[in-house]
Design an enzyme around this catalytic site. Structure first.
Site, PDB file in Angstrom:
ATOM      1  N   HIS A   1       0.844  -1.201   0.000  1.00 36.96           N
ATOM      2  CA  HIS A   1       0.000   0.000   0.000  1.00 36.96           C
ATOM      3  C   HIS A   1       0.879   1.250   0.000  1.00 36.96           C
ATOM      4  CE1 HIS A   1      -2.815   2.985   1.717  1.00 36.96           C
ATOM      5  NE2 HIS A   1      -3.774   2.224   1.190  1.00 36.96           N
TER       6      HIS A   1
ATOM      7  N   GLU B   1      -2.483   7.598  -5.831  1.00 43.36           N
ATOM      8  CA  GLU B   1      -3.389   8.289  -4.917  1.00 43.36           C
ATOM      9  C   GLU B   1      -2.814   9.633  -4.496  1.00 43.36           C
ATOM     10  OE1 GLU B   1      -4.510   5.866  -1.548  1.00 43.36           O
ATOM     11  OE2 GLU B   1      -5.179   7.615  -0.402  1.00 43.36           O
TER      12      GLU B   1
ATOM     13  N   GLU C   1      -4.297  -0.432  -3.585  1.00 41.80           N
ATOM     14  CA  GLU C   1      -3.756   0.944  -3.640  1.00 41.80           C
ATOM     15  C   GLU C   1      -2.233   0.872  -3.515  1.00 41.80           C
ATOM     16  OE1 GLU C   1      -5.990   2.597  -0.259  1.00 41.80           O
ATOM     17  OE2 GLU C   1      -7.405   3.444  -1.693  1.00 41.80           O
TER      18      GLU C   1
ATOM     19  N   CYS D   1      -9.699  10.561   2.980  1.00 42.93           N
ATOM     20  CA  CYS D   1      -8.331  10.874   3.392  1.00 42.93           C
ATOM     21  C   CYS D   1      -7.707  11.995   2.572  1.00 42.93           C
ATOM     22  CB  CYS D   1      -7.461   9.621   3.315  1.00 42.93           C
ATOM     23  SG  CYS D   1      -7.607   8.712   1.770  1.00 42.93           S
TER      24      CYS D   1
END
Lengths: 592, 592
Positions: free
Chosen positions: A245, A313, A297, A381
């Site tokens: 991640h 991201e 992710e 987030c």
């Protein structure tokens, strides 16, 4: 009052550099200053409204026993959004006093403080019926992660305002964690936050706890899953690649860098250097974005860097900036600021709409019109992460050491470093000329020369008679970027950059043209087309390219023809998806 | 005794063609015949051993009350592996009587039959403590999917052996389903199986049930999730693209094609045609593989066809073959056999090791040495799917209509169609010459001309005086394939094919060379290099290419240089990963 520094290395034994307070840098430029103002007046208030509307504030009131309602939110970690909002607001207050915002911050802090349990525990998810579940699933529940964001917010609030209200809450929770010593969290974040809490308070047990949380990863039996997803498959000192991640990986790396700043641990440092090498030479998108895969992710394998399905991201780009900043303070190596700047413009900023009110979670490098920013997310987030990063921004513009002042980023600004006042005049990033005047007792100015201008390195100017004046002129000639052929997804393609900005082609500038059908010939000159009225003011780039007519077969026995000539217009990638949806691509097909 | 036909359209009102029995085609060639023999003597026995060792057989004994043990297996659908094994064994018995295998089949059928409940229900997962959960989670539990595989196995066993033992079990379960009428399964499969069960039994209620399972998809409220993953987001007649989980999508499309074969439903047919167009013009890998994404084992968006992360599950390729076969029987259009053949060689066959004992679940088009076949999987859908497809294979070699015999695939073989005997002599796919002799009362022979040989279409030869002799010579010149530029991941790259075989470059032929660094120049001639000793006998292809030295930077301001000259060797993609692990790629960088 404490200084509003981001990553306070002023007493860190192994730091090469010390940061300057956010409050000491006043941006007056055309690019960042309006963004910071929009952050203060629109983004930050809007995010508080979202936190209120989605029950994120109410969760604290519930935990305090003020409301008899269920926990709100799809995820257990909703508290962290409130903490990141507090951090954003705090840094904003550092550079721009705002009594109304200050009052709102105090009010939210009061709700947070009221929710804290007598033993210091604080997490609104693990209350009442779930109290018995505390510390029972560190891997999945983000329990210590939320605490980490509280610590960061508290440190920021203390440094920005001098108030101890949130810091006291943070210390009580950190002390609770130190007592329970539950292990490491599946989602790193607390590591870096605890080091900052140590710096803000001088309490060595917080640093010890941070070190422990890094040291226990990869131990047998596994503490949080034992998988690469959680960076728990090997000891951290044996982790020589960026994997799993992406946000977790880079928050953890930031925390490890924080530890090295304090104790100089050579094994941790060697791991960080290997991870950096892995990231920048094999696993980083051309935007600077981190995390190739939608599954988990996560970072992909080496050279797995596709365009349309790039996950990259926004939070991972922010985590990369945090990591770069710490490595820079550790080493004074300009290469880290080079990446920080590139990532800021080309991987962080695309996450935010020009309006400052809509956000990308994923940042693909190519799209067919379907990927659009949203006002908020169930897993929210990224929005407050963007807000806190923008609010911190002035603090990234300089650092210092023994009378040497390092200018890291460029914009019209006034900086006060000790008794030295520095004025920067520039139209960066649209223009390359940077004019710097310094007065004061500083010894030397170090001006960063970006890699694209011949760096990364420093142009060093001594102050003579307490004065220095220097003008740099970075060449902003549009340039072509090519990926290593091992990046299968980018073969036969070219990206275009100008200065620190990566460009893309967007259908809004090419009515009805499918830009996935476009070719930018290898020899086509790229000309600059200033467009002050467009997208907040940009320098567009233009070239004569070609566009295929019609889709054509999926596979054919000859390459698809060059198509019709057509002027191609490129815009900075940060500005995409602010107009009519359509095709977009960073990588353009290049004919040789 | 019933004929061993795959998809029995002999009484289907809307079929253009009728299949020929598996038993009527005797393959004697160098390519397929050894594979079918290995399937019978190694793959099929080995898979039964895996089914036994992993508790898959024991689950039936448990359900019958013979053993007091827990259900075995990671997944609820372990029964389906046993059913697919039975189907594989049945088809194998059709073309090769084998008393030992026949006895094993009877024994397994006895276990299956013993596990069936008095009301016809049969699923070893939903027994005892889970009996109350029957039909409560159709979306996730594969409950009707398992039934579908039982129906297919039963039909195959009946057609291959004439025995009704498993058919009776199947009918009792189908009758149970018809009574309960629970709706559609999250994993389609029963639709096509029920139509075949209708064909084998003449029981119209099975066809009705299949139609119902298609018609209820996409209804509101959602029957199985409402998502594209389950093809439950729109009515099937409005589903104009291939989307969601690839195997589910293509099994469902096969079932819909089976329904159209029976009732000619124009709305279903139009949907199938649009789905075919979507698949073959925008969502199919160059291998013929289906399903771009690891997330959800799913089709990606249009042109989302990456190489290293191609999922292209072996089962999805098999499902594509099943779909093509049905559409071919529906239309007699050679294009469907063209894709069937291409998929068989280049997307199904790579799933199986040359030894016949190891399997790929995913079939990437590029690899760095880490992706290797395994002997079995926790989710073991692919291995028995390969076994049943190989065992069926002779049945795909021909079809007929009103005295016209269509030869679809080529290999040394003898075919008996009615009173007509056809002998095929060829070294296909290594050589393009095909010699066909026919004796009998058939009117005409239709010999498929592959697309790469000028087709897809038919070379028609009348039988005069009950005789025909014809020799075709398909040009097997190596050819280059290019993807549409919208396939971002394949830009600037070339794939190579020869006849029906797609090629790849594998490191085992290039000691120490990273083939991701290799370039195949656009003008480089490809020469044939017969290698009878290699990989079961192949025609390798060679060309002078270049290979970069060293990895080089991730991004650079100029394209990476051409590197050193080096002979590049290409092998058929089906044969990859049978030697020392190393880099492999189907798409090679091409310099213009």
């Amino acid at each position: 009052m404490a200084d509003s520094v981001i990553v306070d290395t002023r007493r860190s034994a192994h730091a090469a550099l010390r940061p300057v307070p956010v409050a000491s840098v006043v941006l007056t430029d055309h690019f960042w200053a309006p963004r910071l103002e929009r952050n203060r007046t629109s983004t930050i208030p809007g995010q508080l409204a979202h936190c209120e509307a989605t029950g994120r504030i109410q969760n604290f009131q519930r935990a305090a026993g003020k409301l008899d309602v269920p926990f709100e939110g799809l995820f257990a970690f909703n508290d962290s959004d409130v903490y990141k909002w507090l951090e954003a607001a705090a840094w904003s207050l550092a550079s721009h006093p705002d009594p109304e915002l200050d009052a709102k911050v105090d009010a939210v802090i009061a709700e947070v403080a009221a929710a804290q349990q007598p033993d210091g525990y604080l997490n609104t998810y693990f209350m009442f019926e779930r109290e018995s579940e505390r510390f029972t699933n560190l891997r999945d529940m983000h329990e210590i992660y939320c605490a980490g964001h509280l610590f960061q917010a508290a440190v920021a609030h203390f440094r920005a305002t001098g108030k101890r209200s949130l810091l006291e809450v943070a210390c009580k929770l950190a002390d609770c964690l130190a007592r329970v010593n539950p292990g490491a969290c599946g989602h790193p974040e607390a590591e870096l936050a605890l080091v900052e809490l140590f710096r803000a308070t001088g309490e060595g047990r917080y640093l010890t706890l941070a070190k422990h949380m890094i040291a226990v990863r990869g131990q047998k039996p596994a503490l949080c899953g034992g998988g690469a997803y959680w960076q728990d498959h090997v000891l951290y000192t044996e982790l020589t690649e960026v994997t799993g991640h992406a946000v977790r990986m880079l928050y953890l790396a930031s925390g490890a860098a924080d530890v090295v700043l304090e104790d100089g641990d050579p094994a941790l440092l060697a791991a960080l250097q290997a991870q950096w090498e892995s990231f920048t030479t094999r696993r980083m998108h051309v935007t600077g974005g981190a995390g190739a895969r939608w599954e988990g992710e996560a970072f992909g394998k080496d050279y797995e860097l596709t365009s349309e399905r790039a996950y990259t991201e926004t939070c991972a780009a922010i985590a990369s900036v945090m990591w770069s900043w710490r490595l820079f303070l550790l080493t004074a190596d300009a290469k880290y600021i080079d990446l920080l700047e590139w990532t800021l413009y080309n991987a962080v900023l695309p996450g935010l709409s020009l309006s400052g009110t809509e956000y990308f979670y994923q940042n693909p490098l190519a799209d067919r019109g379907g990927h659009r920013r949203k006002e908020w997310f169930g897993c929210a987030c990224c929005p407050p992460n963007l807000a806190r990063t923008l609010a911190q921004l002035p603090g990234y513009f300089a650092a210092e050491r023994d009378g040497d002042i390092y200018l890291t980023l460029y914009a019209d600004a006034t900086l006060e470093v000790g008794d030295t006042t520095i004025t920067v005049e520039t139209s960066y990033p649209e223009r390359g000329q940077v004019h710097v005047i310094a007065h004061g007792s500083a010894r030397r100015l170090f001006l960063r020369i970006p890699e694209w201008a011949g760096g990364p390195s420093w142009h060093i100017v001594p102050l003579e008679d307490r004065e220095a004046t220097v003008t740099l002129d970075f060449p902003l000639t549009p340039r072509r970027l090519y990926a290593n052929p091992r990046v299968l997804a980018c073969r036969g393609q070219v990206a275009v950059a100008r200065g620190p900005l990566l460009y893309c082609a967007e259908e809004a500038d090419h009515a009805g043209v499918d830009l996935w059908d476009a070719t930018l010939p290898a020899q086509a000159p790229l000309t600059e087309a200033p467009r002050p009225e467009l997208l907040g003011g940009i320098v567009a780039l233009q070239a004569t390219g070609t566009v295929l007519e019609g889709a054509g077969p999926l596979y054919a026995s000859a390459p698809h023809g060059p198509g019709q000539e057509r002027t191609l217009t490129l815009i900075p990638y940060y500005a995409w998806a602010n107009r009519t949806p359509g095709t977009m691509t960073v990588w353009l097909k290049e004919d040789n």
